[in-house]
Design a protein around this motif. Sequence first.
Motif, PDB file in Angstrom:
ATOM      1  N   THR A   1      -8.069  46.582  -2.090  1.00  0.00           N
ATOM      2  CA  THR A   1      -8.350  46.108  -3.440  1.00  0.00           C
ATOM      3  C   THR A   1      -7.680  47.035  -4.441  1.00  0.00           C
ATOM      4  N   ILE A   2      -7.305  46.477  -5.578  1.00  0.00           N
ATOM      5  CA  ILE A   2      -6.765  47.252  -6.687  1.00  0.00           C
ATOM      6  C   ILE A   2      -7.142  46.538  -7.977  1.00  0.00           C
ATOM      7  N   GLY A   3      -7.481  47.308  -8.990  1.00  0.00           N
ATOM      8  CA  GLY A   3      -7.858  46.682 -10.255  1.00  0.00           C
ATOM      9  C   GLY A   3      -7.851  47.688 -11.383  1.00  0.00           C
ATOM     10  N   ASN A   4      -7.725  47.170 -12.624  1.00  0.00           N
ATOM     11  CA  ASN A   4      -7.885  48.043 -13.783  1.00  0.00           C
ATOM     12  C   ASN A   4      -8.766  47.350 -14.810  1.00  0.00           C
ATOM     13  N   PHE A   5      -9.628  48.142 -15.424  1.00  0.00           N
ATOM     14  CA  PHE A   5     -10.671  47.662 -16.324  1.00  0.00           C
ATOM     15  C   PHE A   5     -10.371  48.148 -17.731  1.00  0.00           C
ATOM     16  N   ASN A   6     -10.367  47.221 -18.711  1.00  0.00           N
ATOM     17  CA  ASN A   6     -10.125  47.561 -20.105  1.00  0.00           C
ATOM     18  C   ASN A   6     -11.453  47.885 -20.780  1.00  0.00           C
ATOM     19  N   LEU A   7     -11.592  49.113 -21.261  1.00  0.00           N
ATOM     20  CA  LEU A   7     -12.862  49.547 -21.844  1.00  0.00           C
ATOM     21  C   LEU A   7     -13.125  48.908 -23.204  1.00  0.00           C
ATOM     22  N   PHE A   8     -12.078  48.457 -23.914  1.00  0.00           N
ATOM     23  CA  PHE A   8     -12.272  47.809 -25.201  1.00  0.00           C
ATOM     24  C   PHE A   8     -12.665  46.345 -25.025  1.00  0.00           C
ATOM     25  N   ALA A   9     -11.943  45.636 -24.161  1.00  0.00           N
ATOM     26  CA  ALA A   9     -12.266  44.229 -23.931  1.00  0.00           C
ATOM     27  C   ALA A   9     -13.475  44.055 -23.028  1.00  0.00           C
ATOM     28  N   GLU A  10     -13.845  45.125 -22.309  1.00  0.00           N
ATOM     29  CA  GLU A  10     -15.012  45.126 -21.421  1.00  0.00           C
ATOM     30  C   GLU A  10     -14.889  44.072 -20.318  1.00  0.00           C
ATOM     31  N   HIS A  11     -13.705  43.963 -19.760  1.00  0.00           N
ATOM     32  CA  HIS A  11     -13.518  43.125 -18.581  1.00  0.00           C
ATOM     33  C   HIS A  11     -12.262  43.598 -17.849  1.00  0.00           C
ATOM     34  N   PHE A  12     -12.086  43.104 -16.611  1.00  0.00           N
ATOM     35  CA  PHE A  12     -10.931  43.462 -15.808  1.00  0.00           C
ATOM     36  C   PHE A  12      -9.689  42.748 -16.337  1.00  0.00           C
ATOM     37  N   GLU A  13      -8.618  43.514 -16.538  1.00  0.00           N
ATOM     38  CA  GLU A  13      -7.326  42.913 -16.853  1.00  0.00           C
ATOM     39  C   GLU A  13      -6.645  42.396 -15.584  1.00  0.00           C
ATOM     40  N   TYR A  14      -6.826  43.128 -14.497  1.00  0.00           N
ATOM     41  CA  TYR A  14      -6.196  42.736 -13.246  1.00  0.00           C
ATOM     42  C   TYR A  14      -7.089  43.178 -12.094  1.00  0.00           C
ATOM     43  N   ALA A  15      -7.198  42.317 -11.083  1.00  0.00           N
ATOM     44  CA  ALA A  15      -7.952  42.662  -9.883  1.00  0.00           C
ATOM     45  C   ALA A  15      -7.376  41.895  -8.711  1.00  0.00           C
ATOM     46  N   LEU A  16      -7.241  42.572  -7.600  1.00  0.00           N
ATOM     47  CA  LEU A  16      -6.742  41.963  -6.367  1.00  0.00           C
ATOM     48  C   LEU A  16      -7.643  42.387  -5.228  1.00  0.00           C
ATOM     49  N   LEU A  17      -8.110  41.420  -4.449  1.00  0.00           N
ATOM     50  CA  LEU A  17      -8.931  41.673  -3.276  1.00  0.00           C
ATOM     51  C   LEU A  17      -8.303  40.935  -2.112  1.00  0.00           C
TER      52      LEU A  17
END
Length: 452
Positions: free
Chosen positions: A236-252
Amino acid sequence: MKTFASALIILLACFIGAPLFAVEVELWPETYFQMQQYRDAERLAVDKTRFTQYLTFNLIESSEAPSHVFQSQFRLDFDLGTDDSADANPNPAATQSLEIMYAWYEWRRIADAVDFRIGRQVLTDEFGFYPLDGAYVSVWRDWYVGFDLYAGMEVNPYQNVDADNFKLPNPENYRPDGVFDDGRLTGVWGGSVFLTGFENTQARFAYRQADSGAVDQQRLGLSFRQELFNLWEFYTIGNFNLFAEHFEYALLGTGLDFDFIRLTIEHELNRPVFDADSIFNFFPTFPHQEFRGTLGWDLDSETRFRLGYSRIYQGDGVTAFSQMNDEREGSNEISFDFLRQLGEVSEVHASYDLDRGWGGYAHWFGVGGGTDFWNHRIKLQADWSGVLLDELLYSDILNVSSNSGFSWGFIGRADYNMHEDVNLGLIGEVYSNRYVSPVYSMFAVLEVHSWL
């Protein structure tokens, strides 16, 4: 350019203060000359020429495990002019540019625990690629846990269009979305904690923050990979935007590998957002999700097949892969690839993709192959590809032709290995469909790769 000039001074100081050691010099110039013909808005034939020169220059300590390394690449780009077009640039020199792609000094295994890098570099992590003028430090050993830190200035990919002749990418000109301000710098810092010393387990937790008077981006990143029994892995790989409060990208994903048969299943989410200080934050940013599976089969050591299926959804909220509403926001894709080796010097390949759903229907296909002869000194390769568009949505131009269309393209390449370190390549391309006149392009590539 005070920031980059300061970095060069620091680099020179590092070399002067470092102990003397024998070095190997790597020189790798790549020369590209391009000619292209196309039609402009007035349907007039336009001939365009361009010259691009890359130079890779590396210094590496003469050792089985070198500790001191300097790596750099420069690009010189000339637009030699556009003929027979009313919209041609009257001053081709204004489009010339000299760019420093990267230039850094690296000292490895300091006290058998620290790696240090300073200069213009490109970070690669859970957030993608990121150009930076600054310093990077990584601390790792057989402690099972390591960490890295970095800080510096973002390299601005934009150039000053008001400057004539040669220009350098200027990290002192920061341009956020829709705003230009010469007085703003983009400082960036971040780091990560990662596992080290494990044979079948990899994990990283990362953080990055960029600031140009106000916080531009603030992200958390995570990646993990585990292999079991030398045949099964999940990742898995992902990055979370703290301003938008959701994942910009996620792969499982997960995969099985039985040598001759490979199976992979993945779920991917993309939900792009603008930077935190963007003036465009009130625009919606629709997500894109995809569920896909691929099956690879090696019939023998020379024959390979690949079959794939994906379910894609685009919408403005919660997704459901089983739904395909009246607006066709969901779509399906089936793909097939084939590769066959013909002895040691030749191969043929073919592919077919069917896209059905969101946006209409499309058939993508391609065939090609390549061969070597004269003791591998001459290489030939050709590829032909096409797409048949049917029942396209939101397309007015195709309505006059039963709402369908066909496009095709061909590319051929010939390489001549003139010397062990010298290669000359000639590339020709043509693209056409029933609505656009054929577009022709030719490229000449000269590569000289040597060690001194």
